[in-house]
Design a protein around this motif. Structure first.
Motif, PDB file in Angstrom:
ATOM      1  N   THR A 285      17.336  -2.706 -63.761  1.00 56.39           N
ATOM      2  CA  THR A 285      17.099  -1.851 -64.925  1.00 56.39           C
ATOM      3  C   THR A 285      17.754  -2.394 -66.177  1.00 56.39           C
ATOM      4  OG1 THR A 285      19.019  -0.522 -64.279  1.00 56.39           O
ATOM      5  CG2 THR A 285      16.853   0.240 -63.546  1.00 56.39           C
ATOM      6  N   ASP A 286      18.364  -3.564 -66.081  1.00 58.13           N
ATOM      7  CA  ASP A 286      19.113  -4.105 -67.213  1.00 58.13           C
ATOM      8  C   ASP A 286      18.934  -5.619 -67.319  1.00 58.13           C
ATOM      9  OD1 ASP A 286      20.771  -3.971 -69.425  1.00 58.13           O
ATOM     10  OD2 ASP A 286      22.607  -4.231 -68.258  1.00 58.13           O
ATOM     11  N   ILE A 287      17.690  -6.078 -67.192  1.00 56.44           N
ATOM     12  CA  ILE A 287      17.400  -7.510 -67.264  1.00 56.44           C
ATOM     13  C   ILE A 287      17.403  -7.957 -68.720  1.00 56.44           C
ATOM     14  CG2 ILE A 287      15.718  -9.317 -66.741  1.00 56.44           C
ATOM     15  CD1 ILE A 287      17.040  -8.116 -64.322  1.00 56.44           C
ATOM     16  N   PRO A 288      18.129  -9.038 -69.070  1.00 57.84           N
ATOM     17  CA  PRO A 288      18.145  -9.516 -70.454  1.00 57.84           C
ATOM     18  C   PRO A 288      16.820 -10.133 -70.855  1.00 57.84           C
ATOM     19  CG  PRO A 288      19.289 -11.057 -69.023  1.00 57.84           C
ATOM     20  CD  PRO A 288      18.967  -9.856 -68.174  1.00 57.84           C
ATOM     21  N   ALA A 289      16.672 -10.379 -72.158  1.00 58.14           N
ATOM     22  CA  ALA A 289      15.417 -10.929 -72.677  1.00 58.14           C
ATOM     23  C   ALA A 289      15.094 -12.284 -72.063  1.00 58.14           C
ATOM     24  CB  ALA A 289      15.501 -11.053 -74.202  1.00 58.14           C
ATOM     25  N   GLY A 290      16.135 -13.023 -71.674  1.00 55.21           N
ATOM     26  CA  GLY A 290      15.915 -14.350 -71.089  1.00 55.21           C
ATOM     27  C   GLY A 290      15.398 -14.319 -69.672  1.00 55.21           C
ATOM     28  N   GLY A 291      15.330 -13.134 -69.068  1.00 56.49           N
ATOM     29  CA  GLY A 291      14.823 -13.027 -67.712  1.00 56.49           C
ATOM     30  C   GLY A 291      15.932 -12.852 -66.695  1.00 56.49           C
ATOM     31  N   ALA A 292      15.526 -12.643 -65.454  1.00 58.42           N
ATOM     32  CA  ALA A 292      16.475 -12.419 -64.367  1.00 58.42           C
ATOM     33  C   ALA A 292      17.278 -13.678 -64.084  1.00 58.42           C
ATOM     34  CB  ALA A 292      15.730 -11.978 -63.110  1.00 58.42           C
ATOM     35  N   GLY A 293      18.516 -13.486 -63.657  1.00 58.25           N
ATOM     36  CA  GLY A 293      19.340 -14.615 -63.270  1.00 58.25           C
ATOM     37  C   GLY A 293      18.986 -15.085 -61.869  1.00 58.25           C
ATOM     38  N   ALA A 294      19.574 -16.207 -61.462  1.00 61.78           N
ATOM     39  CA  ALA A 294      19.308 -16.772 -60.148  1.00 61.78           C
ATOM     40  C   ALA A 294      20.492 -16.591 -59.207  1.00 61.78           C
ATOM     41  CB  ALA A 294      18.977 -18.262 -60.269  1.00 61.78           C
TER      42      ALA A 294
END
Length: 226
Positions: free
Chosen positions: A95-104
């Motif tokens: 619910t809190d994904i940054p604009a750059g996308g999900a992390g790995a």
């Protein structure tokens, strides 16, 4: 004379011997470089297990506990559900994904055991990925005294993704590692802690592993819209 000529005909030339060897520029730590590339991230994972995370965990008071039911993204379409009450070391809630996308990567701790989930592109099988993890760990000495203690077992997540898992021990540490491959994405789940602590947390570790699966990206879209 005939015997000598036959020997000359069958003995490999110096050029043939060179061709049979893997060139030194294609080897790293005694392994073919091309076999190391897909698992380079593993070195960092094991370093985090044994060195970085324990020191960080001892030095920092965590104040970001996992709430029951929260999902954490490990790729643009995969997520995990950590055990409630564990502290978040790294990662983004769905619910809190940054604009750059999900992390790995996502990491969690209960104070004595740390679970790290990492994803990267991988085109092999889950068994091959786990074998690569073992090779890199042994070749680099990232875990002192690394020894696999159980044979590999098959594990299937609640979403139907099938992978393999094994347990290991090292000097002052024991843990579990599991590997999955989903549509070209390799997933590595590593849990480690002081002896006996990891065993005590086995139920929580299994909870997270079985939770690996797709997540609804509309959750993040709704959060951004609000």
């Amino acid at each position: 004379m005939t015997t000598h000529m036959a020997h000359e005909a069958t003995a490999p030339t110096a050029g043939e011997r060179r061709r049979r060897r893997v060139p030194v520029e294609e080897r790293l730590a005694g392994l073919e470089r091309r076999s190391i590339v897909p698992a380079l991230v593993v070195v960092g994972i094991w370093f985090l297990w044994v060195v970085a995370v324990p020191h960080l965990d001892a030095a920092v008071d965590h104040d970001d506990p996992v709430v029951a039911g929260e999902r954490f993204a490990i790729s643009d379409d995969l997520a995990v559900t950590p055990p409630p009450g564990w502290d978040v070391i790294d990662g983004f809630r769905t619910t809190d994904i940054p604009a750059g996308g999900a992390g790995a990567r996502a990491a969690f701790t209960n104070g004595t055991v740390t679970i790290i989930v990492t994803t990267d592109t991988y085109d092999g099988t889950a068994s091959e990925l786990l074998e690569q993890i073992d090779k890199v760990t042994s070749a680099t000495g990232a875990v002192d005294g690394f020894t696999v203690t159980d044979g590999r077992s098959t594990v299937t997540t609640d979403s139907g993704l099938t992978g393999v898992a094994e347990t290991f021990t090292g000097r002052g540490v024991e843990g579990t590692v599991a590997a999955f491959v989903s549509d070209g994405t390799g997933i590595e789940v590593s849990a480690s802690g002081q002896p006996d602590q990891e065993t005590a947390a086995a139920r929580h570790i299994a909870h997270l592993i079985h939770s690996i699966g797709p997540w609804d990206t509309s959750d993040a879209d709704q959060q951004e819209a609000s």
